[in-house]
Enzyme design. Structure first.
Site, PDB file in Angstrom:
ATOM      1  N   LEU A   1       0.951  -1.247   0.002  1.00 31.14           N
ATOM      2  CA  LEU A   1      -0.040   0.035   0.005  1.00 31.14           C
ATOM      3  C   LEU A   1       0.884   1.367  -0.060  1.00 31.14           C
ATOM      4  CD1 LEU A   1      -1.819  -1.845   2.775  1.00 31.14           C
ATOM      5  CD2 LEU A   1      -3.281  -0.722   1.162  1.00 31.14           C
ATOM      6  N   ASP A   2       0.258   2.162  -0.791  1.00 28.99           N
ATOM      7  CA  ASP A   2       0.986   3.543  -0.779  1.00 28.99           C
ATOM      8  C   ASP A   2       0.409   4.189   0.683  1.00 28.99           C
ATOM      9  OD1 ASP A   2       1.946   6.271  -1.505  1.00 28.99           O
ATOM     10  OD2 ASP A   2       0.264   6.586  -1.880  1.00 28.99           O
ATOM     11  N   LEU A   3       0.893   5.148   1.238  1.00 26.31           N
ATOM     12  CA  LEU A   3       0.641   5.701   2.390  1.00 26.31           C
ATOM     13  C   LEU A   3      -0.363   6.882   2.143  1.00 26.31           C
ATOM     14  CD1 LEU A   3       0.917   5.313   5.518  1.00 26.31           C
ATOM     15  CD2 LEU A   3       2.902   6.533   5.486  1.00 26.31           C
TER      16      LEU A   3
ATOM     17  N   ASP B   1      -3.171   5.670  -4.937  1.00 23.20           N
ATOM     18  CA  ASP B   1      -4.046   6.820  -5.382  1.00 23.20           C
ATOM     19  C   ASP B   1      -3.284   7.653  -6.450  1.00 23.20           C
ATOM     20  OD1 ASP B   1      -3.270   9.829  -3.346  1.00 23.20           O
ATOM     21  OD2 ASP B   1      -2.047   8.065  -3.319  1.00 23.20           O
TER      22      ASP B   1
END
Length: 210
Positions: free
Chosen positions: A6-8, A164
């Site tokens: 996951l990106d943060l 995102d």
């Protein structure tokens, strides 16, 4: 899927508005005559701070000063109320119950990323993190994702990277793994242009991946 990367910012934790507000305040201070439209401002997302502010000056000392100011403002805003996106804790708990490996791949400095995961109550569910200092080349280069694959000894066929920003999708594809965009992104159109394999409306949709 067995490994969920996951990106943060803007994916797992609600920092996008904080980041955009901080960009505005910082640019107003150092470049008062600069006027950016909303789309131009969101173009700054998903890159390292040094690269972002390096667009506006070639003076490295000035860039260092701007980055320091940005971090000061950002930290103050974050301390006043950083939150995870809805369903984050519930989803990560579920993924762990299914014996998934959960990793963070971010352009944020490691200590800052870890602190933000702690603030939002997510750190106990994270198996590892690739941050700013861990790579030479940043997203959209695949190096951060490749480092995560190496860290977890992950099988590319059962690994997905959720983000995102279009740079997240591009990096995942270059690394040879599945990509997933979130529809609450400020860069959704650009993300979809990169044709991610998956698109989710909320983090709880990740339960369907395992």
């Amino acid at each position: 899927m067995k490994t969920i990367l996951l990106d943060l910012d803007g994916t797992l934790i609600q920092t996008t508005e904080i980041i955009l507000d901080t960009f505005k305040e910082t640019l107003d201070k150092f470049f008062p005559h600069l006027e950016l439209k909303d789309e131009e401002l969101t173009n700054l997302l998903g890159q390292t701070l040094y690269k972002t502010f390096g667009f506006y000056t070639d003076d490295q000392d000035e860039v260092d000063k701007i980055v320091e100011h940005y971090r000061l403002i950002s930290n103050q805003k974050i301390e006043n109320g950083l939150k995870a996106y809805p369903g984050a804790v519930e989803t990560l708990k579920y993924l762990k119950s299914k014996n998934c490996t959960i990793g963070i791949v971010t352009s944020k400095m490691r200590k800052v990323a870890l602190y933000h995961l702690e603030l939002t109550g997510l750190i106990d569910y994270i198996d590892g993190l690739i941050g700013y200092e861990d790579v030479i080349h940043h997203k959209p280069n695949p190096e951060p994702v490749e480092k995560a694959l190496e860290l977890f000894n992950a099988d590319k066929k059962t690994t997905v990277y959720v983000g995102d920003h279009e740079n997240d999708i591009i990096a995942a594809k270059k690394a040879g793994i599945s990509s997933c965009a979130v529809t609450y992104s400020h860069r959704l159109k650009a993300c979809l242009n990169e044709q991610p394999e998956f698109v989710i409306d909320e983090l709880t949709n990740l339960k369907d991946f395992v």
